[in-house]
Design a protein around this motif. Sequence first.
Motif, PDB file in Angstrom:
ATOM      1  N   PRO A   2       0.810  -1.206   0.000  1.00  0.00           N
ATOM      2  CA  PRO A   2       0.000   0.000   0.000  1.00  0.00           C
ATOM      3  C   PRO A   2       0.846   1.260   0.000  1.00  0.00           C
ATOM      4  O   PRO A   2       0.511   2.250  -0.647  1.00  0.00           O
ATOM      5  CB  PRO A   2      -0.827  -0.124   1.288  1.00  0.00           C
ATOM      6  N   LYS A   4       3.821   1.637  -1.289  1.00  0.00           N
ATOM      7  CA  LYS A   4       4.363   1.767  -2.636  1.00  0.00           C
ATOM      8  C   LYS A   4       3.306   2.353  -3.564  1.00  0.00           C
ATOM      9  O   LYS A   4       3.601   3.242  -4.389  1.00  0.00           O
ATOM     10  CB  LYS A   4       4.830   0.402  -3.132  1.00  0.00           C
ATOM     11  N   SER A   5       2.067   1.877  -3.471  1.00  0.00           N
ATOM     12  CA  SER A   5       0.987   2.360  -4.324  1.00  0.00           C
ATOM     13  C   SER A   5       0.709   3.835  -4.065  1.00  0.00           C
ATOM     14  O   SER A   5       0.473   4.605  -5.007  1.00  0.00           O
ATOM     15  CB  SER A   5      -0.278   1.533  -4.091  1.00  0.00           C
ATOM     16  N   LYS A   6       0.746   4.240  -2.799  1.00  0.00           N
ATOM     17  CA  LYS A   6       0.516   5.640  -2.469  1.00  0.00           C
ATOM     18  C   LYS A   6       1.621   6.521  -3.038  1.00  0.00           C
ATOM     19  O   LYS A   6       1.368   7.631  -3.525  1.00  0.00           O
ATOM     20  CB  LYS A   6       0.442   5.812  -0.940  1.00  0.00           C
ATOM     21  N   LYS A   9       1.087   6.856  -6.728  1.00  0.00           N
ATOM     22  CA  LYS A   9      -0.070   7.717  -6.968  1.00  0.00           C
ATOM     23  C   LYS A   9       0.297   9.189  -6.787  1.00  0.00           C
ATOM     24  O   LYS A   9      -0.069  10.041  -7.616  1.00  0.00           O
ATOM     25  CB  LYS A   9      -1.208   7.332  -6.019  1.00  0.00           C
TER      26      LYS A   9
END
Length: 593
Positions: A2, A4-6, A9
Amino acid sequence: MPTKSKFIKRLLIWRYKYISEKNFVFLLSLIIGLLSGLISVFIKNITFTIEAIFEKGIILSQNSIYFILPIVGLLLVYLFVKYISKKPSTHAIPTILFALSKRDGIINKKNIYFPLITAPLTVGFGGSVGLLGPAILSASAMSSNLSRLVHIDRKTRSLLIACASAGAIASIFKSPIAAIIFAIEVFSLDLTFASLLPLLIASVSSVITSYFFLGDSVLFDFTVTDKFAIKDTLFYILLGIGTGIASIYFSKIYFGITSLFNKLKSARHRLIIGGLSIGAMLFFIPPLYGEGFGFINNLMLGNDIEALGNTPFDSHLDNIWIVIGLLFGITIFKAIAMTTTFAAGGTGGIIIPTLVMGSALGNVVAKVINHCGLGFSVSEANFTLIGMAGLIAGVLHAPLTAIFLIAEITGGYELFVPLMITASMSFIINKNGLDHTIYTKELLEKGALLTQNKDKSVLTLMKLDSVIEQNFVALHPDMTLGDMLKNGVSKSNRNLFPVTDEYRNFIGIILLDDIRSVMFDQALYNSTTVQTFMQKPPEIIYYESDSMEKVMKKFQTSRAWNLPVIKDNKYYGFVSKSKLLTAYRRELINFTS
């Protein structure tokens, strides 16, 4: 994950706010060029380290057993594939071309690091293949996955994959112009001047990376001293004819040996037979060992004896015709050794073996001219170089790449005219002899080959699934006219109905026009069946085997507006001409924009 995804983004939001699409592509091409350079440096250093261990260690000092090493390397690759990757190695350029044409430029991320392991094991232990192909595949897979991570569209992703390939070539050969031309010729890119700039940025940044880690050393330590003489033109034409014929031989040997080994279902059997064959060839022809850059350098410097190494014919090397025969043997057997290495399970590329074979053939032609007793004299070093260009032009169908590659690695363009003569002649002969290259034959058979023909390329990029419609009401042959009207016509907004049996096997079609004259005659509702009005379609589209080009031809020849699709021998849906042409126009706009 999560976190990494943030981060990604936030990075994308920042990019959308402050960096234009064009500048972002330039930035990505710079990063991809640097990473491609690092990949090339890494794969070269790992391989050279393995080679150095054997050259300076005990194993190679016992000259009688060095030919066993390639078998050991192939065994290690076999164990890696069987227990770790669990997927056979694939050839670099065909894998990339298939991804560009049929997978929207998406390459499996495992291809980033698997070639970095299997290629050094193959080449470092003496496998007769090159490192360039694996470096290109690894860099292209890295570029593909980086592009997906930052949400790059398919067309731009294809361009960035070409940037990675150009970067790998530029780093290994230190030839940025040839690298750009390779990406254009081999990948059949439809480029504008603006999209050429990312290729240039990637090539230059990759070359700088190579200089930073490897210094100003070059693969071929040679400077042209013998200029082009007009009296040698006929001999360069002769060399072009020779390399053209040799390039056809190269391709046919590749296809023939590959087909032969494909009959062996067991990877273990391929390893044993291929490994023993390579060992036998190396025992009699030592220069087939490894990539062969040392062999090329020795030939260009006139060190024929060092180039040939220790052979069973050492006592006869004072006879120039024995030397010529051995060099011609390398020309013949390099293609065999390379293909056998691939067939036995090894990983590598074909470009560098092609250079080795071309250098040997060019040197042979020069020696024959100089010693035929007719008083002619040509530069053996120049013919060695130009022989490489001739074979590259023929084997890859990439004459411009061949010309600029040899011109750049020699540090000048003094041989530009003979390069053009030989490369063009070789290309013409091979192109007339073979419609496809080692890279493109399999893709051509699959209908997955991108070419400079825009119409064919657009059809290749299109997917059959995107134009198949399935909102048709299927009828059964034993249905009465009344049932057909009640359960078929009244529930469908289409004027076409497929007829299938209980197992969804396709039997025929019914057009609304075929029943229009009787659909209100109630006397026929129970006395006639679907089979009465059924007809065969003018053509059938087979999902598994028909390419989009073949689908388009079926519409042209049949003049139909709708054609049924059969998948796994069952009815699957219909393709309409209107939807097909709309999808074609949309893809054409996207392809040429």
